[in-house]
Design an enzyme around this catalytic site. Sequence first.
Site, PDB file in Angstrom:
ATOM      1  NE  ARG A 162      -3.582  -2.209   2.796  1.00 38.39           N
ATOM      2  CZ  ARG A 162      -3.307  -3.341   3.436  1.00 38.39           C
ATOM      3  NH1 ARG A 162      -2.103  -3.519   3.990  1.00 38.39           N
ATOM      4  NH2 ARG A 162      -4.209  -4.295   3.534  1.00 38.39           N
ATOM      5  CE  LYS A 188      -6.620  -0.501   5.778  1.00 42.06           C
ATOM      6  NZ  LYS A 188      -7.690  -0.669   4.768  1.00 42.06           N
ATOM      7  CG  HIS A 262      -4.582   0.599  -4.047  1.00 39.93           C
ATOM      8  ND1 HIS A 262      -3.990   0.489  -2.809  1.00 39.93           N
ATOM      9  CD2 HIS A 262      -5.553  -0.354  -4.078  1.00 39.93           C
ATOM     10  CE1 HIS A 262      -4.576  -0.458  -2.120  1.00 39.93           C
ATOM     11  NE2 HIS A 262      -5.523  -0.999  -2.860  1.00 39.93           N
ATOM     12  NE  ARG A 265      -3.167  -3.771  -1.380  1.00 41.19           N
ATOM     13  CZ  ARG A 265      -2.578  -4.457  -0.400  1.00 41.19           C
ATOM     14  NH1 ARG A 265      -1.261  -4.524  -0.345  1.00 41.19           N
ATOM     15  NH2 ARG A 265      -3.294  -5.087   0.508  1.00 41.19           N
TER      16      ARG A 265
END
Length: 335
Positions: A162, A188, A262, A265
């Site tokens: 991320r 996270k 992103h 990813r």
Amino acid sequence: MSEHLLLAPLLESYFRRRLTKQRNATPATVASYRDALRMLIIFAATRLAKKPAALALEDLDRDLVLAFLDELEEKRKNVIATRNARLAAIRSFFHHVAAADPASFGVAQRVLTIPIKRAHIEVTHHLTKAEVDALIAAPDQRTSRGRRDRTFLLFLARTGARVSEATGVNANDLQLERPHPQVLLRGKGRRDRVVPIAKDLARALTSLLSERGIAHHEPRAIFVGARNERLTRFGATHIVRRAATEAVPTRPALADKPISPHIFRHSLAMKLLQSGVDLLTIQAWLGHAQVATTHRYAAADVEMMRNGLEKAGVTGAHGVRFRPNDSVLQLLNSI
């Protein structure tokens, strides 16, 4: 107006006690919730023609919060997911208000009845290998900025990190001297994980650390901006978009894709899936809390679905369609 309805003491107790001490929230969560409440307070102050310090809790009623959420979508062009994230921060604050100040329970309860808005789940976009390679090759390697940009893009593409994880990496999170290099990513919700580093990325990182004079054991940021401070989310997005602009002449299809940090990813996840890597391994690699989040990549791979049809021997020939002869069934079928 009674003192217990003033915003300042409730905000202070919310951030210092509830989030930091009771919830042990991460700095990223605290910053996100702070920004959401700051935006709400600025909106309320402008709408009510008051200074922020003069606002009372009852000023932040249900109608004002709904108007704020509408502005996020209509004027700021925020997507529904961002709108819901802001609402989550506001609801968290009003949960604290309801518990800390019983006299304000009515105001808090009305705000807490605001529902999360349902969002349309879009197809997950990803890049082809050629498009990823074009983005990585776009920065000018003759400049220090270009070398940093290429290493950052390579880091996103090879690790699937991320943007907050990539910008948060320090030199001592890298283990480049191992036979199989790896990096510690701080994910996270304090879910840290270790992922492998490809050889080309290991070489680029080693070169960047050497250029900046950083030893491997130092807790210093790898990716920094023009002022030698840790790269921000905005700076990371700017790097990616700048590379996309430079790569469009060689890969015109990039102009029609939603390019952001992103998307690297998503692209790595799709590449792993198409290479036969199982979903649980991809889940661990990406740091997803639930495998259902990872499963969306399988749902987005139309080519794998098409191959599945071929393996199953589905020809696509249409069979005889059922035609009801009952009047009630005919009525329902016609609707």
